[in-house]
Design an enzyme around this catalytic site. Sequence first.
Site, PDB file in Angstrom:
ATOM      1  N   SER A 137       0.731  -1.062  -0.045  1.00  0.00           N
ATOM      2  CA  SER A 137       0.036   0.014  -0.024  1.00  0.00           C
ATOM      3  C   SER A 137       0.825   1.102   0.050  1.00  0.00           C
ATOM      4  O   SER A 137       0.761   2.044  -1.101  1.00  0.00           O
ATOM      5  CB  SER A 137      -1.000  -0.107   1.303  1.00  0.00           C
ATOM      6  OG  SER A 137      -1.460   1.171   1.217  1.00  0.00           O
ATOM      7  N   SER A 194       8.492 -12.417  -5.081  1.00  0.00           N
ATOM      8  CA  SER A 194       7.189 -11.700  -4.719  1.00  0.00           C
ATOM      9  C   SER A 194       6.458 -11.500  -6.017  1.00  0.00           C
ATOM     10  O   SER A 194       6.823 -11.099  -7.135  1.00  0.00           O
ATOM     11  CB  SER A 194       7.994 -10.244  -4.412  1.00  0.00           C
ATOM     12  OG  SER A 194       7.086  -9.100  -4.038  1.00  0.00           O
ATOM     13  N   THR A 250       6.063  -6.685  11.408  1.00  0.00           N
ATOM     14  CA  THR A 250       6.378  -8.049  12.089  1.00  0.00           C
ATOM     15  C   THR A 250       7.328  -8.491  10.953  1.00  0.00           C
ATOM     16  O   THR A 250       8.183  -9.695  11.586  1.00  0.00           O
ATOM     17  CB  THR A 250       5.180  -8.848  11.992  1.00  0.00           C
ATOM     18  OG1 THR A 250       4.507  -8.883  10.523  1.00  0.00           O
ATOM     19  CG2 THR A 250       4.147  -8.435  12.894  1.00  0.00           C
ATOM     20  N   THR A 251       7.782  -8.001  10.073  1.00  0.00           N
ATOM     21  CA  THR A 251       8.691  -8.569   9.239  1.00  0.00           C
ATOM     22  C   THR A 251      10.264  -7.774   9.003  1.00  0.00           C
ATOM     23  O   THR A 251      11.298  -8.303   8.481  1.00  0.00           O
ATOM     24  CB  THR A 251       8.498  -9.286   7.772  1.00  0.00           C
ATOM     25  OG1 THR A 251       8.037  -7.912   6.990  1.00  0.00           O
ATOM     26  CG2 THR A 251       7.316 -10.120   7.871  1.00  0.00           C
ATOM     27  N   GLN A 252      10.150  -6.623   9.569  1.00  0.00           N
ATOM     28  CA  GLN A 252      11.245  -5.555   9.347  1.00  0.00           C
ATOM     29  C   GLN A 252      12.560  -6.281  10.027  1.00  0.00           C
ATOM     30  O   GLN A 252      13.550  -5.980   9.575  1.00  0.00           O
ATOM     31  CB  GLN A 252      10.668  -4.449  10.032  1.00  0.00           C
ATOM     32  CG  GLN A 252       9.894  -3.345   8.925  1.00  0.00           C
ATOM     33  CD  GLN A 252       9.637  -2.226   9.519  1.00  0.00           C
ATOM     34  OE1 GLN A 252      10.232  -1.636  10.402  1.00  0.00           O
ATOM     35  NE2 GLN A 252       8.571  -1.330   9.128  1.00  0.00           N
ATOM     36  N   HIS A 273       6.896   3.998   9.969  1.00  0.00           N
ATOM     37  CA  HIS A 273       6.233   3.767  11.590  1.00  0.00           C
ATOM     38  C   HIS A 273       7.670   3.383  12.332  1.00  0.00           C
ATOM     39  O   HIS A 273       8.321   2.702  11.852  1.00  0.00           O
ATOM     40  CB  HIS A 273       5.205   2.767  11.313  1.00  0.00           C
ATOM     41  CG  HIS A 273       4.637   2.284  12.654  1.00  0.00           C
ATOM     42  ND1 HIS A 273       4.136   3.242  13.382  1.00  0.00           N
ATOM     43  CD2 HIS A 273       4.324   1.046  13.142  1.00  0.00           C
ATOM     44  CE1 HIS A 273       3.666   2.811  14.770  1.00  0.00           C
ATOM     45  NE2 HIS A 273       3.802   1.425  14.389  1.00  0.00           N
ATOM     46  N   GLY A 295      -2.090   4.215   1.585  1.00  0.00           N
ATOM     47  CA  GLY A 295      -1.228   4.435   0.107  1.00  0.00           C
ATOM     48  C   GLY A 295      -1.882   4.862  -1.149  1.00  0.00           C
ATOM     49  O   GLY A 295      -1.287   5.548  -1.856  1.00  0.00           O
ATOM     50  N   ASP A 300       0.258   6.334  17.577  1.00  0.00           N
ATOM     51  CA  ASP A 300      -0.310   5.508  16.476  1.00  0.00           C
ATOM     52  C   ASP A 300      -0.750   4.209  16.901  1.00  0.00           C
ATOM     53  O   ASP A 300      -1.978   3.981  16.804  1.00  0.00           O
ATOM     54  CB  ASP A 300       0.739   5.224  15.590  1.00  0.00           C
ATOM     55  CG  ASP A 300       0.258   4.418  14.194  1.00  0.00           C
ATOM     56  OD1 ASP A 300      -0.510   5.101  13.403  1.00  0.00           O
ATOM     57  OD2 ASP A 300       0.223   3.238  14.179  1.00  0.00           O
ATOM     58  N   SER A 354     -29.678  15.764  13.539  1.00  0.00           N
ATOM     59  CA  SER A 354     -31.134  16.475  14.272  1.00  0.00           C
ATOM     60  C   SER A 354     -30.886  16.727  15.513  1.00  0.00           C
ATOM     61  O   SER A 354     -29.964  16.107  16.138  1.00  0.00           O
ATOM     62  CB  SER A 354     -32.256  15.447  14.209  1.00  0.00           C
ATOM     63  OG  SER A 354     -31.972  14.368  15.250  1.00  0.00           O
TER      64      SER A 354
END
Length: 337
Positions: A27, A51, A84-86, A108, A134, A191, A252
């Site tokens: 994204s 990939s 989680t994969t970084q 992030h 993204g 965040d 209303s």
Amino acid sequence: MAKLYYDNDADLGRLAGKTVAIIGYGSQGHAHALNLKDSGVQVVVGLHEGSKSKAKAEAAGLQVLSVGEATKAADVVMVLVPDTTQAQLYSDEIAPNLKPNATLMFAHGFNIRYGQIVPPAGVDVSLIAPKSPGHRVREVFEHGGGVPGLVAVYQDASGEALQNALAYGKGIGCARAGVLETTFAEETETDLFGEQAILCGGVSALVKAGFETLVEAGYQPEVAYFECMHELKLIVDLFYQGGLSYMRYSVSDTAEWGDYIAGPRVVTSETKAAMKLLLEEIQNGAFAEDWIEENHTGRARFNKYRSTDVGHQIEQVGRELRSMMPFVNPKEINPGS
């Protein structure tokens, strides 16, 4: 007072003659890569072997390399794979190939904030976080605008990390709308809190509880769905456009009165105390430790939570009703994905 930067505060020329590696093409990755390319920046995309995104990136005119090769070729490395994969990817592919005076960037701050990635002392470490998905980052850019973003510097080895990060922010269009200066800790903690207490956890629990209350009282599930789930977008759009006051102006008087007298009975002082506890667990690392452990041990609880909610009555009713409303652009996902 928050410090905001705009296009005239940033110099895209700082990226001239440099190569930016976008690691990941999801994204955010596709938006960053294409916006930078359209801004005249030399971009390569780093993807793992096999990939599915490789064909998409190449079709968009981007050069695709392995993560290691992209890192080796780059002066700026933006890591846009999932949190989680970084850490593993950084250890295996990025760290061994990172140039001594490169810039390492994130959208992030989770892995920096919680020590899962420890960069070498000689590199700049910064953050540019668009405050939009993204596809929206790309769409607005193509129409000549930009979405707001955050900028932060964790490590300033060059003495110019902020200026270089702002150049990147200009390249993807964020500086057109405004880039707010923050820190890795503030970006990460707020965040996570927003996701847990409001945007995902809080809203999901509130919607389910409201739906269940009506159904248990004998009301039709379809009517309960409309009141507790479907109409939520109408209210959120008013928040988005003009805040609480515009929402109250637009509904209303009966709805506004109900807002004032019922809201504090639903979200009580106990609710706020629970929010404070969530924030403490984010600040002291307890949440991060739990989530990291969950990923290292096979995600048993995560998968159980996901499968349980897929079977909730509100999901079953919602699928049926959305199929009757093509104008909402209904989406279906594979529960196992």
